[in-house]
Scaffold this active site. Sequence first.
Site, mmCIF file in Angstrom:
data_model
loop_
_atom_site.group_PDB
_atom_site.id
_atom_site.type_symbol
_atom_site.label_atom_id
_atom_site.label_comp_id
_atom_site.label_asym_id
_atom_site.label_seq_id
_atom_site.Cartn_x
_atom_site.Cartn_y
_atom_site.Cartn_z
ATOM 1 N N LYS A 1 -10.179 -1.150 -1.976
ATOM 2 C CA LYS A 1 -8.854 -0.812 -1.310
ATOM 3 C C LYS A 1 -7.907 -0.680 -2.479
ATOM 4 O O LYS A 1 -6.745 -0.617 -2.879
ATOM 5 C CB LYS A 1 -7.977 -1.771 -0.234
ATOM 6 N N TYR B 1 -14.751 -4.196 0.604
ATOM 7 C CA TYR B 1 -12.834 -3.720 1.387
ATOM 8 C C TYR B 1 -11.700 -4.131 0.410
ATOM 9 O O TYR B 1 -11.445 -3.032 -0.111
ATOM 10 C CB TYR B 1 -13.107 -3.839 2.618
HETATM 11 P P1 NDP Z 1 -11.159 3.870 12.567
HETATM 12 O O1 NDP Z 1 -12.302 3.193 12.536
HETATM 13 O O2 NDP Z 1 -10.432 4.203 13.858
HETATM 14 O O3 NDP Z 1 -10.520 5.134 11.563
HETATM 15 C C1 NDP Z 1 -11.643 5.730 11.098
HETATM 16 C C2 NDP Z 1 -11.804 6.386 10.104
HETATM 17 O O4 NDP Z 1 -12.240 7.183 8.608
HETATM 18 C C3 NDP Z 1 -12.701 8.088 10.844
HETATM 19 O O5 NDP Z 1 -11.724 8.507 11.500
HETATM 20 C C4 NDP Z 1 -13.454 7.915 10.519
HETATM 21 O O6 NDP Z 1 -13.652 9.380 11.009
HETATM 22 C C5 NDP Z 1 -13.620 7.988 9.180
HETATM 23 N N1 NDP Z 1 -14.472 8.335 8.202
HETATM 24 C C6 NDP Z 1 -14.976 6.835 8.119
HETATM 25 N N2 NDP Z 1 -16.120 7.730 7.149
HETATM 26 C C7 NDP Z 1 -15.911 8.039 6.953
HETATM 27 C C8 NDP Z 1 -16.988 9.210 6.340
HETATM 28 N N3 NDP Z 1 -17.933 9.099 6.125
HETATM 29 N N4 NDP Z 1 -16.378 10.551 5.740
HETATM 30 C C9 NDP Z 1 -15.758 10.643 6.769
HETATM 31 N N5 NDP Z 1 -14.784 10.073 8.121
HETATM 32 C C10 NDP Z 1 -14.629 9.126 7.505
HETATM 33 O O7 NDP Z 1 -9.855 3.122 11.667
HETATM 34 P P2 NDP Z 1 -8.249 2.567 11.352
HETATM 35 O O8 NDP Z 1 -7.439 3.813 11.529
HETATM 36 O O9 NDP Z 1 -7.364 1.176 11.443
HETATM 37 O O10 NDP Z 1 -8.131 3.097 9.890
HETATM 38 C C11 NDP Z 1 -8.054 4.065 9.350
HETATM 39 C C12 NDP Z 1 -7.565 3.741 7.853
HETATM 40 O O11 NDP Z 1 -6.451 3.384 7.574
HETATM 41 C C13 NDP Z 1 -8.561 3.420 6.611
HETATM 42 O O12 NDP Z 1 -8.540 3.527 5.367
HETATM 43 C C14 NDP Z 1 -8.400 1.919 6.048
HETATM 44 O O13 NDP Z 1 -9.288 1.571 5.845
HETATM 45 C C15 NDP Z 1 -6.868 1.745 6.695
HETATM 46 N N6 NDP Z 1 -6.698 0.717 6.731
HETATM 47 C C16 NDP Z 1 -6.282 0.095 8.146
HETATM 48 C C17 NDP Z 1 -6.144 -0.941 9.204
HETATM 49 C C18 NDP Z 1 -6.210 -1.652 10.226
HETATM 50 O O14 NDP Z 1 -5.800 -3.019 10.057
HETATM 51 N N7 NDP Z 1 -5.985 -0.952 10.818
HETATM 52 C C19 NDP Z 1 -5.612 -2.286 7.627
HETATM 53 C C20 NDP Z 1 -5.318 -1.687 6.994
HETATM 54 C C21 NDP Z 1 -6.131 -0.154 6.210
HETATM 55 P P3 NDP Z 1 -15.444 9.250 12.362
HETATM 56 O O15 NDP Z 1 -14.982 8.721 12.905
HETATM 57 O O16 NDP Z 1 -15.072 11.245 12.639
HETATM 58 O O17 NDP Z 1 -17.009 8.670 11.534
#
Ligand code: NDP
Length: 246
Positions: free
Chosen positions: A158, A154
């Site tokens: 990132k 990860y």
């Molecule tokens: P969630 O797990 O709630 O959301 C992740 C999203 O990514 C989902 O909507 C999912 O879609 C989508 N996704 C995953 N794999 C795919 C794929 N192969 N194709 C298309 N869409 C995909 O997590 P967060 O909202 O927390 O994360 C959002 C972003 O923020 C991410 O990039 C994460 O790394 C980043 N982030 C989050 C942090 C945190 O503490 N939460 C900290 C730092 C960064 P679906 O559900 O439809 O499969």
Amino acid sequence: MLTGKTALVTGGAKGIGRAIALKIAAAHGNVAIMYHGSQEKAQETITQLQALGVKAQSYQCDVSDFTATKALVAQVIKDFGGLDILVNNAGITNDKLLLAMKEEDFDSVINTNLKGAFNMTKHVGSYLLKQRKGRIINISSVSGLMGNVGQCNYAAAKAGLIGLTKSTAKEMAIRGVTCNAIAPGFIDTDMTKTLKTEIKEEILKQIPLKRLGQADDIANLCVYLSSDLSGYITGEVIKVDGGLYI
Ligand code: NDP
């Protein structure tokens, strides 16, 4: 603030992506969201977006699939009559210590979090360059800046996203397209809900503002970076982490 603009948000069905989509809509921007598995949540989000009076539509796609993302971007541009803002938000975790990490654990995270952003930036970028304006916002992570135990896949993805952001910013600036990254700290979403209570307490001790972030903390900055207010900012990585990195 975003009247007449259209944004495409990957992973927009839930979590940070949903908050970003809703804030863009609240600023009067139209929104296309891409989901992968969360069809019901995508529909819920679309209902909420439409209630804000903007055009909104969801699209199912795997962000790591180069050919499918190309077709999806073409479809969004056709459906909305244009595109102005790309938010590369889709991401997954698959945490394990390096020595326990299998090749497929590494590849899946790189393919979704880094290659997925490349795919989208390439397909949307060619359109934005032709229209000589646009915004690309990549959701990175403080893990990409600091590293983190159990997250070599990860953190590498990132950190790679930051390199992608800076290179894209340099390449596209000449045609008025900006590209910036947001590096969230620990945000209260499904991604962090699985953390054990003692780990959460340990994390909280390290955050000067003494709380986990909310998805809206990220979405607020994303709207600013999508707007004309941020026209002279490109290639930046902005931390939204409650001071964790200080
Ligand atoms: P969630 O797990 O709630 O959301 C992740 C999203 O990514 C989902 O909507 C999912 O879609 C989508 N996704 C995953 N794999 C795919 C794929 N192969 N194709 C298309 N869409 C995909 O997590 P967060 O909202 O927390 O994360 C959002 C972003 O923020 C991410 O990039 C994460 O790394 C980043 N982030 C989050 C942090 C945190 O503490 N939460 C900290 C730092 C960064 P679906 O559900 O439809 O499969």
